[in-house]
Design an enzyme around this catalytic site. Structure first.
Site, PDB file in Angstrom:
ATOM      1  CG  LEU A   1      -1.929   4.613  -2.429  1.00 48.74           C
ATOM      2  CD1 LEU A   1      -2.353   3.146  -2.586  1.00 48.74           C
ATOM      3  CD2 LEU A   1      -2.152   5.363  -3.730  1.00 48.74           C
ATOM      4  CG  ASP A   2      -6.004  10.292  -0.347  1.00 53.09           C
ATOM      5  OD1 ASP A   2      -5.026  10.874   0.147  1.00 53.09           O
ATOM      6  OD2 ASP A   2      -6.630  10.706  -1.341  1.00 53.09           O
ATOM      7  CE  LYS A   3      -9.723   5.182   7.710  1.00 55.69           C
ATOM      8  NZ  LYS A   3     -10.511   5.792   8.813  1.00 55.69           N
TER       9      LYS A   3
END
Length: 346
Positions: free
Chosen positions: A160-162
């Site tokens: 997942l993106d940050k």
């Protein structure tokens, strides 16, 4: 299917914690007869068929390290097999010593001997990279279970993106890691997201557009005719005065896929610093909504549901994670603004 005997030395319990000072390496011994129907294949191809629990790269590494004997001889990965050979593998699975364990808080939704499911908070990077050498999910996982050092990327099979929150599955053994990577590649893992978009959608739909690296801004992705296939399904959950809440389902898993696809059709995610464009505030918005939108500094995206077949038991299992507080607060502000707008038109 090849008959195979496996021994695990040094680690009796595949998820037990290491005694202080013990190496996280695993030693594996496999003894098998190659099936006759593998005749004519390269050795690395034949082993990938006979031992599908391991990645091709790992098997090739063992061959190159001299850990694989075929009828008592050392062969190269490209050498052809006849079928029926006796194969002995005595290999060491090395720990990844480049990533340091860090005792960081983790919200563990599920755990057993094979899997962990984590509810990742917004702001946490999944694994170390340029500018993020520590304080990542991978660092935290290694502190929670040091045995994950022998699993690629501490068992992380998707990311997942940050600034995206929500559910991530983690494999606790190399075999389970290989199985989950394959399941994701075969689109057998369901991942559903909740997103807040700028603009009012009329209906849901599907975006089937290839995604590749942006030609000039290399940190961004873009819809490109020469990109990798990418499919996102989305359904409207609720409409507000200038925004829409949708449920998005990934059929593929490209970098920034939901963010890129929804921006491509004209409905970028609220707060998205890369693809969101200018913040939209409806005319006559409540003070609460103006403040909530100004204070929301990440993309409004949450991995809310995860469903897969357990790689060991074969049982279908799913998990759900509630929206984090910042998204809940933003939705409440949008609902309050919608009610105020409706009341003013009466």
């Amino acid at each position: 299917m090849a008959s195979s005997r496996i021994e695990r030395r040094s680690i009796a319990n595949p998820v037990a914690r290491l005694p202080t000072g013990e190496s996280a390496a695993e030693f594996r011994t496999h003894s098998l007869d190659l099936p006759r129907d593998l005749a004519g294949l390269r050795l690395d191809q034949a082993l990938a068929r006979a031992l599908p629990q391991y990645s091709r790269a790992r098997l090739q590494g063992w061959i190159e390290a001299g850990a694989v004997q075929v009828d008592g001889r050392l062969l190269r990965g490209r050498d052809k097999v006849l079928g029926g050979e006796k194969v002995l593998i005595e290999a060491r699975i090395e720990a990844d010593e480049q990533v340091v364990a860090e005792a960081l808080p983790l919200e563990i939704v599920f755990k057993d001997r094979a899997l962990l499911v984590i509810n990742k908070p917004p702001g946490m990077v999944v694994h170390p990279g340029a500018g993020n050498s520590g304080q990542t999910l991978q660092n935290a996982l290694l502190a929670f279970d040091p045995k994950l050092a022998v699993v690629p990327r501490a068992g992380i099979v998707h990311r997942l993106d940050k600034d995206t929150s929500g559910l991530l599955v983690v494999a606790r053994t190399p075999e389970v890691h290989t199985a989950l990577v394959a399941a994701i590649a075969e689109r057998d893992v369901e991942r559903h997201y909740i997103a807040l978009c700028t603009g009012v959608m009329t209906a849901g739909g599907t975006v089937d557009e290839p995604i590749g690296r942006h030609r000039s801004q290399r940190t961004r992705m873009a819809v490109r005719s020469d990109g990798r296939p990418a499919v996102t399904h989305y359904r409207v959950l609720k409409r507000f005065r200038s925004h829409t809440m949708v449920r998005a389902e990934l059929e593929t898993g490209r970098t920034h896929q939901i963010r890129v696809h929804l921006a491509h059709i004209g409905y970028p995610l609220v707060g998205d610093p890369a693809y969101g464009g200018r913040r939209r505030v409806p005319a006559g918005a409540t003070a609460e909504l103006v403040t909530a939108l100004a204070g929301f500094k990440r993309q409004a995206l949450h991995a809310a549901r995860l469903k897969l077949e357990h790689p060991v038991t074969g049982r279908e299992i799913e998990w759900e994670a509630p929206l984090p507080g910042d998204m809940t607060h933003l939705i409440e502000a949008m609902e309050g603004d919608l009610k105020a707008g409706n009341a003013s038109r009466r």
